[in-house]
Design an enzyme around this catalytic site. Structure first.
Site, PDB file in Angstrom:
ATOM      1  N   GLY A  36       0.824  -1.193   0.000  1.00 43.25           N
ATOM      2  CA  GLY A  36       0.000   0.000   0.000  1.00 43.25           C
ATOM      3  C   GLY A  36       0.863   1.250   0.000  1.00 43.25           C
ATOM      4  N   CYS A  37       0.237   2.372  -0.318  1.00 46.15           N
ATOM      5  CA  CYS A  37       1.005   3.615  -0.381  1.00 46.15           C
ATOM      6  C   CYS A  37       1.473   4.051   0.993  1.00 46.15           C
ATOM      7  CB  CYS A  37       0.203   4.718  -1.062  1.00 46.15           C
ATOM      8  SG  CYS A  37      -1.487   4.899  -0.502  1.00 46.15           S
ATOM      9  N   TYR A  38       0.600   3.969   1.989  1.00 48.47           N
ATOM     10  CA  TYR A  38       1.032   4.364   3.335  1.00 48.47           C
ATOM     11  C   TYR A  38       2.193   3.490   3.817  1.00 48.47           C
ATOM     12  CZ  TYR A  38      -2.935   7.560   3.952  1.00 48.47           C
ATOM     13  OH  TYR A  38      -3.832   8.600   3.838  1.00 48.47           O
TER      14      TYR A  38
END
Lengths: 345, 345, 345, 345
Positions: free
Chosen positions: A148-150
């Site tokens: 994921g981006c986070y």
């Protein structure tokens, strides 16, 4: 030339895959699928692509996808991939999945935050596609759980320091800020222009389901259970993610120590850039690129380190890293298709 | 009717003072000064005010200001106020100063972060104008050091919990995000549209000079020395500030305990709003208002509390609180001039 | 490999040239000059370029520039180029100038809107670099006057219709809207974030000096004097320009007639895209690209045609068209370096 | 005190009515209705209003509305008002309707652009609520058709010049630009943040159904049939509308003539401001206000005049003008509730 398909091509991550893959020198984009836009030319959904991408979207058919591809990107809502990926793999396709379905080693964690997992066997073989950390495993993987981006923005600065024992693992706090494209193309008040253009807010405070994904990786790399406090925020801009991570130092460390640790770990890695002293990451500097820019500050008075990292949430945080994973899996140059010169503004 | 002047009326805080004071039912705005725009009608500098504000800006003259006012707001760069405020006070004017010059009890702290102080005697009598906390002292003050926007947003949620001993004072981290108006009207690349519109970044990481202001107040209220880590960030929006503050709990505390503590402290205070459970502050909700919205989350797993507060940096973070201070000093209704109905968007 | 230099590399047009030329397959970027940032690494001025552009800026020296280049781009304020370009040409360099200095055939027009012209002889040999219209002359040119962004956006849809006699040349009105990057990197209140982010306004109403540039070209192509009313506006976005042009029809014409005229004229031209019926240009669709998207509507009731065109003001409106001109001059593929896949958002 | 209700209170125009009416000194807001948010506190739908607006939304009931109000604002989709307003009027309520249902004198025009009209009798008695032009009729009206935002912005500068015969009525072109709030709160890709934040585009080119509304009024005021070409555009900002109108002069007219004509017509009218020479309207200057700022330029070379007008589409273009209409109907001060001091930024 390797044939590539994108399943779920009309969401923002899917469309970004189409952008990158259309310009990739070593692969051929052969099929795009979309439930919502079946039989619609992709360039009608995204008119910027007129004259560049000639494919029309297709409804998903496993036979058609298998016939036309060697490697498949799945950019779908969580839960859908675990239902279709096993067949693709069984029929010999490599898969990079952008959902959470294949990101967890510990399936029970996935199940407690998402839903029952329908492809546990395959999940065991999946590799977490954080390219700078798991390069060797990715090379031989059949299925990638693309981070994921986070997690990407938070793990890249933290892992080198964790591995070297610099950090008190009980003190990690990650305060993340994401551009609105992270909310996707689905309509919602949260992404309605007038409600967000002059708004800044947190959401899912200390309960976002990216935390367990982060914690599993951090724990593995630290060799001990690591829990974090994670708070995501929404920034009124299209692309970009900045994470400010705070941790107490487990032992005395100077700015030079921290810099050396990060520089050593990312030596020769093309997509991580350390900011010069006295400069800090800015999402503007990574927009449209696969870079992760990292800066930091040692707060000596409080014996803490502040780590700051910036990525484009749709590129290094999604489609770019997915293509980087593909490059590694196929033995291509890791940067192939990802070398567009950044925009100055 | 009380006569009011604004010294430094054409910066953003000054202009916001003009806005609020022009609509104030109990005072009369009699003089505006501006070095850069002397003799220029204010409504030419800010054309939105055409037909509403008829005053022209004047060069600063102490005689003229003293003749025409009973109370003076100084919205000037740090260092200038300490040179002109003493004379104003000597001549019987009340002063609300928006710079840092009169915010510190401990002048040596001011001097180590700014410059030598030229009005130490007066500084001893100045009161820190955080209205919800120092109401009683403000009533009788001749000079107010109006709090900075960052301290205001961070102190309001923290002080009640600190006073009740809920927090481990060694663990406080404040991650703040400010709209661009906080950078003022002076031209700089930092506020140049194309460099900021799709940008999010931190600045002055763990070295911002608002920290000592925060720490002095926190230490006073906690009864012990409190050091914090403070990181400000820049958000591509005009107005608004959101601060996410993290602290470990010093003792077991439920969400209800935290809520009660905040609700008790701010009971009857018109400008602090506690968010309902499951909702969080958003700068959009306080834009153009003097409100401070506060939300929180107890992160039980990590024994931490996350406090979130939103203000309009130009209102509760500057001009609005300054007028609130004036209201208190003059014995007016605390909310006078500050009751404009908020915009829905 | 052809060696290329950019004189004036740190303004927005210059930086965009650096972006495009750094990724150009057939040329080598050898020197960047900047008065303001002499001896500063370009990637320090534009940190997005870190690791991609290694050159440091140099103060301008004609000897150095001539030694190191075969072709030179000058991205400088009006007036400076006419003082330095003649020497470059004398020493055998090809030059693409992005200012107004070499855009006018009729020097007296230039002089009445700008200043006395210091290089009249050279100006006579200069070619107006509107690539889709003057391709043949550009091939053999030594000096190109690269068109302004407003003229480019307005001329491309108009010229084909004018040449075919569709339009009443006395009725042309162009209403243009430009992103803020058109104002350049120089600091001004006009581009100060808080003054523009929620602002839309016209400027230089019916007096902008791009009109004479437009009128000279239109008159040449129409074979009769053409005067227009031109009003530019400022849009709160970084990049993009949209021009809505109104003209009365000189003779009956259907939508199909208009479409055929435009389609014929731009047949085979890679950078002009006609929008499908019932769709209109959007600056979002051309952002970061060298495309000019054109749409139109026949207002039968009023016997008028409305032409709409969208470009990226920094690309087709400046640096992109400049590189397209270079490609044509050097006999390269016209699209070389300009084929980056557009972003979906 | 006059009791007021808002039917359709949770769309943007409705919410803006709530904002203005909550702060109105002479009326009491007694009931809000909303289909979507029945029984939800209004301040939960718009949290900025917490502590200010205590009403909960109700499902629409004619009995309840009639019991609780003296005057009703209907802020509903076209077609709904003509079904409910007749009953309200029959039961003695005054009504200001913000839809198109009661804007047309000529019902057949309404029917050709919208749908069959269900309340033709009542429509005959309705008054077009352009306050500066139809003040006298509004005073005695039972039903107001509140003008659209586009017509308001375009009619105010045009009507005085038309009435005095300055303009060639066959040459009027209006190029309008609207902030995104004009698209309302309903979700759509058009107002999805990532699709609009860096986008500028036209829509409904020369076919927008505001044209007939404009043309009916213009024709009435000119005493001759007037057709116009009207093109609306979408600007990436929340509030604001700017219309640039072009017309050929029917007779020689200097800038002074035009200025005098406008100044005479709007003499003493509190909400129309003429810009000083050499300055132009800017949506920033009218944001949140009921002002219409007007500027102009005589293009002598082409014998045309360019008129520019700026309003806040939600205030003078909707809720503000609606309240202004109410004030006139009730014999209140025309500016009551509309005198909030404008924001500097």
């Amino acid at each position: 030339m390797t044939r590539v398909g994108v399943v779920g091509a009309t969401g923002y991550a899917g469309a970004e895959l189409v952008r990158i893959l259309s310009g990739h020198p070593d692969v051929e984009l052969t099929i795009l699928t979309s439930r919502q836009y079946a039989e619609v030319p992709f360039a009608k959904v995204y008119p910027s692509m007129a004259g560049v991408v000639d494919l029309a979207c297709k409804a998903y058919s496993p036979d058609q996808v298998c016939d036309m591809t060697d490697i498949v990107f799945t950019a779908l809502p969580h839960k859908v991939p675990m239902e279709i990926v096993p067949e693709l793999v069984r029929r010999g396709k490599k898969v990079v999945d952008l959902s959470a379905d294949f990101r967890f080693s510990d399936v029970s964690k996935y199940e407690s935050f998402y839903q029952p997992h329908a492809a546990k066997d395959l999940n065991e073989k999946a590799v977490y596609g954080l390219c700078e950390v798991y390069f060797d495993q990715i090379k031989d993987a059949a299925v990638i759980g693309n981070p994921g981006c986070y997690p990407t923005s938070m793990l890249l600065p933290l892992i080198p320091l964790l591995k070297k024992g610099f950090l008190d693992t009980r003190t990690i706090i990650a305060d993340s800020k994401s551009g609105v494209s992270g909310a996707g193309r689905s309509l919602s008040l949260t992404a309605h222009f007038c409600e967000v253009h002059e708004s800044f807010k947190a959401y899912k405070v200390a309960e976002h389901r990216h935390s367990p994904e982060m914690e599993e990786v951090l724990s593995r790399e630290a060799g001990t259970q690591v829990n974090i406090t994670f708070v995501p925020h929404l920034v009124p801009m299209i692309r970009g993610m900045l994470t400010t991570t705070y941790a107490s130092l487990a032992r005395k460390a100077s700015a030079e120590d921290i810099r050396n640790c990060l520089a050593d770990f990312y030596s020769g890695r093309p997509f991580v850039r350390l900011c010069a002293d006295n400069s800090v990451p800015d999402t503007l500097h990574v927009r449209g690129t696969n870079y992760c820019d990292i800066g930091f500050k040692v707060d000596e008075r409080n014996n803490r380190v502040v780590l700051i990292s910036a990525i484009d949430n749709l590129v290094k945080g999604a489609a770019g890293q997915a293509v980087q994973n593909m490059n590694i899996m196929l033995g291509l140059n890791e940067t192939a298709g990802l070398t567009g010169v950044p925009f100055p503004i």
